[in-house]
Design a protein around this motif. Structure first.
Motif, PDB file in Angstrom:
ATOM      1  N   ALA A  29       0.836  -1.205   0.000  1.00 15.46           N
ATOM      2  CA  ALA A  29       0.000   0.000   0.000  1.00 15.46           C
ATOM      3  C   ALA A  29       0.868   1.252   0.000  1.00 15.46           C
ATOM      4  CB  ALA A  29      -0.930  -0.007   1.212  1.00 15.46           C
ATOM      5  N   ARG A  30       1.964   1.243   0.752  1.00 17.12           N
ATOM      6  CA  ARG A  30       2.865   2.395   0.793  1.00 17.12           C
ATOM      7  C   ARG A  30       3.440   2.663  -0.597  1.00 17.12           C
ATOM      8  NH1 ARG A  30       5.981   5.800   3.955  1.00 17.12           N
ATOM      9  NH2 ARG A  30       5.140   5.032   5.899  1.00 17.12           N
ATOM     10  N   GLY A  31       3.823   1.612  -1.302  1.00 19.66           N
ATOM     11  CA  GLY A  31       4.363   1.788  -2.650  1.00 19.66           C
ATOM     12  C   GLY A  31       3.344   2.391  -3.597  1.00 19.66           C
ATOM     13  N   LYS A  32       2.109   1.908  -3.524  1.00 23.01           N
ATOM     14  CA  LYS A  32       1.062   2.420  -4.412  1.00 23.01           C
ATOM     15  C   LYS A  32       0.717   3.865  -4.094  1.00 23.01           C
ATOM     16  CE  LYS A  32      -1.121  -1.992  -5.415  1.00 23.01           C
ATOM     17  NZ  LYS A  32      -2.332  -2.802  -5.278  1.00 23.01           N
ATOM     18  N   VAL A  33       0.592   4.169  -2.798  1.00 16.83           N
ATOM     19  CA  VAL A  33       0.215   5.538  -2.440  1.00 16.83           C
ATOM     20  C   VAL A  33       1.366   6.507  -2.713  1.00 16.83           C
ATOM     21  CG1 VAL A  33       0.816   5.688   0.030  1.00 16.83           C
ATOM     22  CG2 VAL A  33      -1.213   6.826  -0.819  1.00 16.83           C
ATOM     23  N   THR A  34       2.596   6.032  -2.594  1.00 22.13           N
ATOM     24  CA  THR A  34       3.746   6.879  -2.916  1.00 22.13           C
ATOM     25  C   THR A  34       3.729   7.253  -4.394  1.00 22.13           C
ATOM     26  OG1 THR A  34       5.081   5.957  -1.134  1.00 22.13           O
ATOM     27  CG2 THR A  34       6.278   7.009  -2.942  1.00 22.13           C
ATOM     28  N   ASP A  35       3.466   6.288  -5.256  1.00 19.19           N
ATOM     29  CA  ASP A  35       3.373   6.576  -6.694  1.00 19.19           C
ATOM     30  C   ASP A  35       2.249   7.565  -6.982  1.00 19.19           C
ATOM     31  OD1 ASP A  35       5.457   4.827  -7.127  1.00 19.19           O
ATOM     32  OD2 ASP A  35       4.162   3.174  -7.791  1.00 19.19           O
ATOM     33  N   TYR A  36       1.108   7.360  -6.325  1.00 21.88           N
ATOM     34  CA  TYR A  36      -0.052   8.231  -6.546  1.00 21.88           C
ATOM     35  C   TYR A  36       0.226   9.657  -6.068  1.00 21.88           C
ATOM     36  CZ  TYR A  36      -4.845   9.952  -6.288  1.00 21.88           C
ATOM     37  OH  TYR A  36      -5.979  10.685  -6.445  1.00 21.88           O
ATOM     38  N   ILE A  37       0.758   9.791  -4.873  1.00 17.87           N
ATOM     39  CA  ILE A  37       1.045  11.115  -4.318  1.00 17.87           C
ATOM     40  C   ILE A  37       2.138  11.819  -5.133  1.00 17.87           C
ATOM     41  CG2 ILE A  37       1.937  12.349  -2.290  1.00 17.87           C
ATOM     42  CD1 ILE A  37      -0.986  11.389  -2.063  1.00 17.87           C
ATOM     43  N   THR A  38       3.114  11.058  -5.602  1.00 19.46           N
ATOM     44  CA  THR A  38       4.161  11.642  -6.446  1.00 19.46           C
ATOM     45  C   THR A  38       3.563  12.222  -7.715  1.00 19.46           C
ATOM     46  OG1 THR A  38       5.814  10.127  -5.556  1.00 19.46           O
ATOM     47  CG2 THR A  38       6.318  11.156  -7.669  1.00 19.46           C
ATOM     48  N   SER A  39       2.618  11.508  -8.315  1.00 15.59           N
ATOM     49  CA  SER A  39       1.995  12.017  -9.542  1.00 15.59           C
ATOM     50  C   SER A  39       1.195  13.288  -9.261  1.00 15.59           C
ATOM     51  CB  SER A  39       1.117  10.954 -10.195  1.00 15.59           C
ATOM     52  OG  SER A  39      -0.034  10.686  -9.428  1.00 15.59           O
ATOM     53  N   LEU A  40       0.509  13.340  -8.118  1.00 14.14           N
ATOM     54  CA  LEU A  40      -0.227  14.554  -7.759  1.00 14.14           C
ATOM     55  C   LEU A  40       0.730  15.714  -7.489  1.00 14.14           C
ATOM     56  CD1 LEU A  40      -2.951  13.139  -5.340  1.00 14.14           C
ATOM     57  CD2 LEU A  40      -3.258  13.874  -7.700  1.00 14.14           C
TER      58      LEU A  40
END
Length: 73
Positions: free
Chosen positions: A26-37
């Protein structure tokens, strides 16, 4: 950005009981998402936190009103 990710994971870990492996995923997925934002221009850590929590809840299905028992009747 890292502060928002840490806050997201801390809050989400209090809401959901899961394994360490699931938490890391979950941390990996949310990190990718937040980075894109963040790269898209969103710099407010509070908004990023809300977006990240919403994203994780959508991934695990806890935002689904039907699963939550709301049928619309």
């Amino acid at each position: 950005m890292q502060t928002a990710i840490d806050r997201i994971m801390h809050t989400y870990d209090m809401m959901v009981n899961r394994t360490q492996a699931a938490s890391s995923e979950a941390r990996g997925k949310v990190t990718d998402y937040i980075t894109s934002l963040f790269d898209g221009g969103e710099k407010d850590p509070h908004r990023l936190t809300v977006y990240g929590l919403t994203y994780l809840r959508e991934l695990d299905g806890s935002n689904d009103p039907v699963k939550a028992g709301f049928t619309g009747l």
